[in-house]
Design a protein around this motif. Structure first.
Motif, short mmCIF file in Angstrom:
data_model
loop_
_atom_site.label_atom_id
_atom_site.label_comp_id
_atom_site.label_asym_id
_atom_site.label_seq_id
_atom_site.Cartn_x
_atom_site.Cartn_y
_atom_site.Cartn_z
N ARG A 160 0.83 -1.20 0.00
CA ARG A 160 0.00 0.00 0.00
C ARG A 160 0.87 1.26 0.00
O ARG A 160 2.07 1.20 0.25
CB ARG A 160 -0.91 0.02 1.22
CG ARG A 160 -1.99 -1.06 1.21
CD ARG A 160 -3.02 -0.78 2.28
NE ARG A 160 -4.02 -1.83 2.40
CZ ARG A 160 -5.13 -1.72 3.09
NH1 ARG A 160 -5.39 -0.59 3.75
NH2 ARG A 160 -5.99 -2.72 3.16
N THR A 161 0.24 2.39 -0.24
CA THR A 161 0.95 3.66 -0.25
C THR A 161 0.45 4.57 0.87
O THR A 161 -0.65 4.39 1.38
CB THR A 161 0.76 4.39 -1.60
OG1 THR A 161 -0.63 4.61 -1.83
CG2 THR A 161 1.36 3.57 -2.75
N ALA A 162 1.27 5.55 1.21
CA ALA A 162 0.91 6.59 2.16
C ALA A 162 0.87 7.92 1.42
O ALA A 162 1.61 8.13 0.46
CB ALA A 162 1.92 6.65 3.31
N THR A 163 0.01 8.81 1.86
CA THR A 163 -0.11 10.11 1.21
C THR A 163 0.92 11.09 1.76
O THR A 163 1.51 10.88 2.82
CB THR A 163 -1.51 10.70 1.42
OG1 THR A 163 -1.67 10.99 2.83
CG2 THR A 163 -2.59 9.73 0.98
N ALA A 164 1.09 12.18 1.03
CA ALA A 164 1.98 13.24 1.49
C ALA A 164 1.50 13.80 2.83
O ALA A 164 2.32 14.09 3.72
CB ALA A 164 2.06 14.34 0.45
N ALA A 165 0.19 13.93 2.98
CA ALA A 165 -0.36 14.45 4.23
C ALA A 165 -0.03 13.52 5.40
O ALA A 165 0.28 13.98 6.51
CB ALA A 165 -1.86 14.64 4.11
#
Length: 249
Positions: A160-165
């Protein structure tokens, strides 16, 4: 296309990666990037480097198609060594490196930004390691510099990915801005750094690297050994052959 360098402001070297369609770099591209970073660090007039990219996203990792075309292990060995050189060049750059990240930052992109000194990201930026879906292992060393340990493991295992926020909330992203303000914001931070004494900022970079709790070179090289083992065992090819299609059970 490729890796280009400019000097838009006094004391700042801008390095831009442009390898369509998604900035997934072939072996030569990783070495070109390493060379550009090292040249910038050696230049006594440079006090800060901004690393950015053109196109749809910051970096999509290695060129999987280059590996698929290779019937032996040359592409895998080349990618391992090329990534190691580029990641090391970011970390060892004699002046601070600010990464300006937009869109996707995946795989090798995590290795680059994880070794950077500061990250400015656009609101649409996402960060992740899809390595397990690509028949590879690696760059957990660098993801662990961006998020806490248990989150790193969950992101790694799930791809999975994480957002910049989310990364901003963890303190690893300096600033999150609209995409059209990304380069200006990165240049603003770089300019503040570049106004410091050039000799002293280089001492500061060396001193901070010297107190890092984890040896990023040894740690990443250890991970790469398992990537090569996956290649020798055949599991890497089996998983990599699903690239671009729905993964088979």
């Amino acid at each position: 296309m490729g890796v280009s360098t400019t000097s838009p402001d006094k004391g700042i070297r801008l390095i831009t990666v442009d390898h369509p369609p998604v900035n997934a770099l072939p072996v030569r591209g990783w070495y070109d990037l390493a060379d550009a970073l090292r040249a910038a660090g050696r230049d006594p007039e440079v006090r800060c480097v901004v690393l950015t990219a053109a196109g749809r996203g910051f970096n999509a990792g290695v060129d999987i198609k280059e590996m698929q075309r290779d019937t032996g292990h040359d592409a895998l060995i080349g990618a391992n060594r090329g990534c190691y050189e580029a990641f090391s060049a970011v970390y060892e750059c004699e002046v601070p490196v600010v990464a300006a990240v937009h869109g996707f930052c995946l795989g090798g992109g995590i290795g680059l930004v994880g070794n950077a000194d500061a990250i400015v990201a656009s609101e649409d930026a996402t960060f992740g390691l899809p390595e397990l879906d690509r028949g590879a292992l690696g760059a957990a060393t660098h993801l662990a510099r961006l998020v806490p340990q248990h989150l790193m493991r969950a992101l790694y295992y799930t791809s999975r990915t994480a957002t910049a926020a989310e990364l901003h909330a963890h303190g690893s992203v300096w600033k999150v801005v609209p995409r059209d303000e990304l380069l200006d914001s990165a240049m603003e931070l770089a300019g503040e750094i570049a106004r410091k004494d050039g000799y002293l900022i280089r001492l500061a970079k060396a001193a901070i690297n010297g107190i890092d709790p984890v040896d990023v070179h040894r740690s990443y090289r250890f991970e790469q050994g398992f990537t090569f083992e996956a290649g020798l065992s055949g599991v890497a090819d089996r998983v990599r052959d699903t690239f671009g299609r729905e993964a088979r059970p």
